[in-house]
Structure formats: structure tokens, C-alpha cells
Scaffold this active site. Structure first.
Site, PDB file in Angstrom:
ATOM      1  N   ASN A  81       6.061  52.075  11.366  1.00  0.00           N
ATOM      2  CA  ASN A  81       5.856  51.067  12.783  1.00  0.00           C
ATOM      3  C   ASN A  81       7.101  50.738  13.137  1.00  0.00           C
ATOM      4  O   ASN A  81       8.100  51.170  12.651  1.00  0.00           O
ATOM      5  CB  ASN A  81       4.923  49.917  12.003  1.00  0.00           C
ATOM      6  N   LYS A  82       7.367  49.924  14.180  1.00  0.00           N
ATOM      7  CA  LYS A  82       8.674  49.486  14.872  1.00  0.00           C
ATOM      8  C   LYS A  82       9.455  48.810  13.877  1.00  0.00           C
ATOM      9  O   LYS A  82      10.598  49.079  13.993  1.00  0.00           O
ATOM     10  CB  LYS A  82       8.085  48.688  15.959  1.00  0.00           C
ATOM     11  N   LYS A  83       8.885  47.846  13.151  1.00  0.00           N
ATOM     12  CA  LYS A  83       9.799  47.125  12.108  1.00  0.00           C
ATOM     13  C   LYS A  83      10.269  47.845  11.199  1.00  0.00           C
ATOM     14  O   LYS A  83      11.487  47.938  10.835  1.00  0.00           O
ATOM     15  CB  LYS A  83       8.788  46.100  11.606  1.00  0.00           C
ATOM     16  N   ASP A 113      -3.581  52.659   7.614  1.00  0.00           N
ATOM     17  CA  ASP A 113      -4.220  53.718   6.795  1.00  0.00           C
ATOM     18  C   ASP A 113      -4.999  54.742   7.753  1.00  0.00           C
ATOM     19  O   ASP A 113      -5.190  55.778   7.353  1.00  0.00           O
ATOM     20  CB  ASP A 113      -5.041  53.107   5.744  1.00  0.00           C
TER      21      ASP A 113
END
EC number: 2.7.1.167
Length: 462
Positions: A186-188, A254
Site C-alpha cells: 500500500n502507499k504507506k 488479502d
């Protein structure tokens, strides 16, 4: 034929306590939840398995559990679902995450787990099992929750020995995923891996290409929450989000991993797989808990979000100026193209679809009737300007349509200030109106043999 997918990673139990909360405890300033329902479901890599089963895949799982009642429960649950189960046991607690939920809101989560790496002997046993069974599968999914199963040794050996694609949902040390077919942070997570914050489109591009190159990946997908996904292959491509309502994001990652693996194992390309994964995620975030999405639910959801033709997407100059300013402020990439679009045909649709893939928002300028008449002759246009604009606005690829009176869209382009200006391939070697305003000009080849002029000539010869 059903795709056969092998999952490796950290399995756990997701424990849910659903209840009602309408009072404060007299013992301390905390809420009291009256439990009305309790559920135990497969979590972590187990939720990936659940999603694959919901799609209709045949699934195998390799993981490690503790020598405890929770480990026994997991093994039995996998076997009941018809999963080829390879669970190794260690003297450690089986991971269990308990969530207390009231009024569709998560109040608190309690974790029972051991995060240290599994023992060297257990790692070797995992690799022995992998070597023995991999020939039975079409694709491998690595679901890393940083609970100790996917050590660097295990991960790298699986990637190097695998004869089929390996997709990874990563955590923390990205170096151990070197050489994977695909990873989907994800972006983080991506920001942490590259060492700088992804704040805008340029940061995203820089981070994506850096990870793909440095980790020697075939492909990379960065999930961007409400902003959809970014795919990095030969080029970067954006897939917008499709979620209508978000109740709970638990397990959405998931679902995306499972959907990507399932679609690719079924023969889809990565863009098609990402669109499918986006739809699946849109279904599950509308449910509470680590949910799944069936193919029927995904098809129904896709039908429900299809854009209805409406004049609401047809804007005047004043309206599009405000919209464009807001889009730029939010860091959205605006794509602009224009034309007469007198008789909408396959060539137009494919051209507009390709244009939309270049950014986040596609704005189409349409020549007015008077403008078309000046450019094409007194017998044109065939269809009046509002009809042409309405048909364009009904296309999924098109976000906004603006009718302009001038012979060129230069004044409109000055207002929109697009990031990308798109024209047909026949503009090669020619000056494109507005190229001095847009950040980038892209030419897209038309579909051979498809043109409004050709259609009009055939109509006249009938």
C-alpha cells in the site's frame, strides 16, 4: 478448469465479538459492550485462502501454527473447506486477533501472537514441502504479516525455486522479495520502503519505478485506498477505486492479493486482474470483518456501479474551470482530448479508453454544431451537439464533456490546464493545439478503418 493456487504465509484466527454499546462502566470511564454474537474465522494468509475459495479456486496452504487448541482449530477448518493443508507446528502461540465491534464500529482489538522468526529446522521443512508440491500449482501467493513464517531464507528460496509466478503482499523488509513476479504494497508501505513520503503523482512514479528496478520485479502494484491502484509494468497505469460504501477495511489487502492471483491464473493480463481485484475489494469493504466476495457478488457490484448516461457530466466553461482547479489542487492527473465525434464508433471508444488510462480524469472537448459545419462542410454534423455530448458522457472512460464554439479548443485548454493532452496518431509531425499549455502531449493511434467520414460516405452510397 479451476486455477490451483498455493498460499504461503502467516495464518491466524480472526475472532469477532459483535454487540451493543449504550452505557459506560461504573468501574472505569470505558464503554460496556453487551456481546450478542461471536465468530471465529480464518485470518491473515487464511483470509487469502478464504477469498480464493470464494472465487472458486483450488487452494493449498503452507504455514506454521502453535501446539495449542487454536492451531488445531485452524487445521480442522482448512481441511473442512477442502484445502490442501500443510501446517507445521512449533512451541509458540497460534496468532489470534480479537475484535470487539458495536454498531458496525470496531471498539478495540486484542492480539495474542509471537512475532519471532520460526526455527531454522521449521524453515527447512517448509521448503521441503514447497519443493514437493509446487508442481501441482499454477501460481504462488506470499501473504506476509511479519509473524515469523516468511523469513528471508524461506521467501528468497521460494521465489528462486518457483516454476510459476510468485505474487507477494509485503511487510517491512522489502529486500527479501527481490526477484518476485509482483509485490503489492500500500502507499504507506511503499513510502517506508523507498525512504520518502508519497504525497503526489510524481512521488508515486518515483517510488514505483525505484522499487521495481531495485528489487528486480516483473511488476508492481501500489494500492492507494480511495484513490485506487497504480500498476507499474512497462508503463505506469492508474485503476480508479470503485468502492461505494466503506464499513470495514479489515482484510481488503488479502482480497486484492487473492483476486490478482486468481485472475492471472485464469489467463487475465495484469490490468484486467487489477480491475477484477478492485471490484472484489469494493465488495468486501462494504461488509463488516474479514469478508470475501463471490464471482456473482462481483458481477452484480460491477453492474451496480456502471455509469448511467446523464447530462450532469456535460459542463460549460465556467463549471469545468472550477472542477479543473479542484482536481489540480487534489493532485489528480487531468487528461484532455477533443474532436467532433459526429457518429460515435468503435474507434472513438477505444481511443477514449486508452486516453483515460493515462491519468485520473478524462475531459473531452466537443466541437459545437457551428464549429463542425465550418470544419467539415454544410452537410455536417450528422448528430447535433447535445446528442454527441450526451453519448460521450455516457461512456465509462469519459468523466466530463465540454462543448466549445471555436474552431480549436485552445481557450478550453487554457482553462483546463491538462497534465496530458491527447490527440490521434495522425498528428505525428504536426503541431498540436494547446501543446504549449499541457505538461505532456501523447498521440494514440486510431483503429484502422474506423472513421466518421468513412461511415458517412458508406451511408451516402446506399
Amino acid at each position: 478448469m479451476k486455477p490451483r493456487i498455493l498460499v504461503l504465509g502467516d495464518v491466524m484466527i480472526d475472532h469477532y465479538l459483535f454487540g451493543k454499546c449504550d452505557r459506560i462502566s461504573p468501574e472505569a470511564p470505558v464503554q460496556v459492550v453487551d456481546v450478542q454474537k461471536e465468530e471465529l474465522v480464518l485470518g491473515g494468509a487464511g483470509n487469502v485462502v478464504n477469498n480464493l475459495l470464494a472465487f472458486g479456486a483450488e487452494v493449498g496452504i503452507i504455514s506454521v501454527v502453535g501446539e495449542d487448541a487454536n492451531g488445531i482449530w485452524l487445521e480442522q477448518r482448512f481441511q473442512e473447506k477442502g484445502v490442501q493443508t500443510y501446517l507445521l507446528k512449533e512451541n509458540r502461540p497460534t496468532t489470534k486477533k480479537s475484535r470487539i465491534i458495536a454498531s458496525n464500529q470496531q471498539i478495540v482489538r486484542v492480539d495474542r501472537e509471537e512475532k519471532k522468526e520460526i526455527e531454522s529446522l521449521t524453515q527447512q521443512k517448509i521448503l521441503n514441502v514447497f519443493d514437493r508440491v509446487i508442481k501441482e500449482y499454477d501460481l504462488v501467493l506470499l501473504s506476509d504479516y511479519d509473524k515469523g513464517v516468511l523469513t528471508k531464507e524461506v521467501t528468497q528460496t521460494v521465489i528462486q525455486r518457483s516454476s510459476v509466478p510468485v505474487f507477494v503482499d509485503p511487510k517491512n523488509d522489502f529486500e527479501k522479495y527481490r526477484g518476485a513476479t509482483l509485490i503489492k504494497p500500500n502507499k504507506k508501505e511503499a513510502s517506508k520502503a523507498v525512504g520518502f513520503l508519497i504525497k503526489n503523482e510524481e512521488d508515486l512514479k518515483r517510488a514505483g519505478w525505484k522499487l521495481k528496478k531495485e528489487l528486480d520485479l516483473q511488476s508492481l502494484i501500489v494500492t492507494l485506498s480511495e484513490e485506487g491502484m497504480a500498476i507499474f509494468e512497462e508503463e505506469m497505469m492508474r485503476i480508479p477505486t470503485v468502492a461505494k460504501e466503506v464499513y470495514d477495511v479489515t482484510g481488503a489487502g488479502d482480497t486484492v492479493l487473492a483476486a490478482l492471483g486468481y485472475a492471472v491464473a485464469k489467463g487475465k493480463n495484469l490490468k484486467e486482474a487489477a480491475v477484477f481485484a478492485n471490484l472484489a475489494a469494493g465488495v468486501v469493504v462494504g461488509k463488516v470483518g474479514a469478508a470475501t466476495a463471490t464471482l456473482e457478488e462481483i458481477e452484480e457490484y460491477e453492474r451496480s456501479i456502471r455509469k448511467a448516461p446523464t447530462e450532469e457530466f456535460i459542463k460549460d466553461f465556467e463549471e469545468i474551470e472550477l472542477i479543473s482547479k479542484d482536481l489540480h489542487k487534489r493532485g489528480k492527473r487531468i487528461v484532455f482530448t477533443n474532436g467532433c465525434f459526429d457518429i460515435l464508433h468503435l474507434g472513438h471508444v477505444k481511443y477514449l479508453q486508452k486516453a483515460k488510462e493515462l491519468g485520473d480524469v478524462l475531459i473531452v472537448g466537443v466541437n459545437s454544431d457551428a464549429s463542425v459545419k465550418r470544419l467539415k462542410g454544410d452537410d455536417r454534423p450528422i448528430n447535433p451537439q447535445f446528442d454527441r455530448a450526451y453519448l460521450l458522457a455516457s461512456l465509462e472512460a469519459v468523466d466530463y464533456v465540454v462543448i466549445f464554439e471555436e474552431d480549436t479548443p485552445y481557450e478550453l485548454i487554457k482553462i483546463v490546464k491538462p497534465d496530458i493532452l491527447v490527440k490521434g496518431g495522425d498528428y505525428k509531425g504536426k503541431e498540436v493545439v494547446g501543446s504549449d499549455i499541457a505538461k505532456e502531449v501523447r498521440l494514440i493511434d486510431f483503429v484502422e478503418g474506423k472513421s466518421t467520414t468513412a461511415i458517412v460516405e458508406r451511408m451516402r452510397s446506399c
